[in-house]
Design an enzyme around this catalytic site. Structure first.
Site, PDB file in Angstrom:
ATOM      1  CG  LEU A 101      -1.982  -1.064   1.325  1.00  0.00           C
ATOM      2  CD1 LEU A 101      -2.707  -0.992   2.654  1.00  0.00           C
ATOM      3  CD2 LEU A 101      -2.969  -0.907   0.174  1.00  0.00           C
ATOM      4  CG  ASP A 102       0.380   4.344  -2.841  1.00  0.00           C
ATOM      5  OD1 ASP A 102       1.144   3.493  -3.349  1.00  0.00           O
ATOM      6  OD2 ASP A 102      -0.497   4.950  -3.481  1.00  0.00           O
ATOM      7  CE  LYS A 103       5.646   8.741   4.604  1.00  0.00           C
ATOM      8  NZ  LYS A 103       6.621   9.805   4.368  1.00  0.00           N
TER       9      LYS A 103
END
Ligand code: URA
Length: 259
Positions: A101-103
């Site tokens: 998942l993106d930050k």
């Protein structure tokens, strides 16, 4: 089961590392040094030793994690907190995250030492659905929805996404969402947005391209301010998990196949 798989699922290290242990002659099966990591062993009856110590088989382990924004999906990071920093009290040898998942994305992230499970979930040919709740600047009309559902061109290479499912929850103005969204959830809060259109909803995709949800929504003029993964296949994020909390998943063989 293969020897290297047994070792990797026994807290000894990742598959690549344990293969080196075998090739270096550190592993015995029933008292005999074995040099071939791929041999089949019987995990219930064979005695496996690493440097003279009998290895206890841990088996397959699955975690459901509610990833908070701000942490990166990586084992190590010089600057940011990583997903693994939330598992301080667990032995995470051989455990890896399933996808990324993106930050700034929150929500459901699975971790396991089961490579087959990971492959099954991540292989685009299996079309495992991942559903994301989003909140974005912009609006979605019938034509946008149709485009998202049919598949949309992304980026310069004009990659065409597979068909997706979209459920718009609310089209309105940014200021109307303020009550609904906890402010700590929101990045890029800006009072200049107050009278701009905003939209929330669920997007379900069956691929895993980089930043796919944000890029798909951007392609129809929506700028994502908040993103949370709520399900992967049949697995739904447990509502009782606070951000940054995890729990063991006791998945039977059948459940793994059903995900
Ligand atoms: N799509 C995105 O844009 N970001 C994620 O983190 C996951 C899916």
């Amino acid at each position: 089961m293969r020897l290297d798989k047994f070792l990797a699922q026994s807290d000894l290290g990742m598959r690549k590392r344990v293969r080196d242990y075998v090739k270096d002659g550190c592993v015995k099966v029933n008292g005999e040094v074995i040099w071939e990591p791929a041999i089949e062993i019987n995990e219930s009856s064979d005695v496996i030793e690493y440097l003279g110590k009998v290895i206890v088989y841990t088996g397959k382990v699955y975690y459901m994690f509610n990833k908070p924004a701000g942490c990166v999906t990586a084992r190590k990071d010089a600057v940011n907190k990583t997903v693994f920093d939330y598992f301080d009290n667990e032995n995470m040898n051989g455990i890896f995250h399933v996808g990324r998942l993106d930050k700034d994305t929150e929500g459901l992230l699975l971790l396991t030492n089961d490579g087959e499970f990971e492959r099954k979930l991540m292989d685009p040919q299996n079309h495992v659905e991942k559903t994301y709740f989003f909140w974005a600047l912009g609006s979605l009309d019938k034509e946008d929805i149709k485009q998202l559902e049919q598949g949309i061109s992304l980026g310069k290479g004009k990659i065409q996404t597979a068909p997706s499912k979209i459920e718009v929850q609310k089209n309105g103005l940014y200021k109307e969402f303020e009550q609904e969204m906890a402010s700590e959830n929101l990045c890029n809060i800006n009072q200049n947005y107050y009278n701009l259109p905003a939209v929330s909803g669920y997007l379900t995709i069956s691929e895993g391209r980089n930043h796919q949800v944000k890029r798909m929504l951007k392609a129809v003029g929506c700028y994502v301010l908040y993103l949370k993964r709520v399900s992967i296949g049949a697995l739904k994020l447990d509502d009782s998990l606070e951000r940054g909390q995890y729990r063991h998943l006791a998945l039977s063989e059948d459940e793994c196949n059903e995900v």
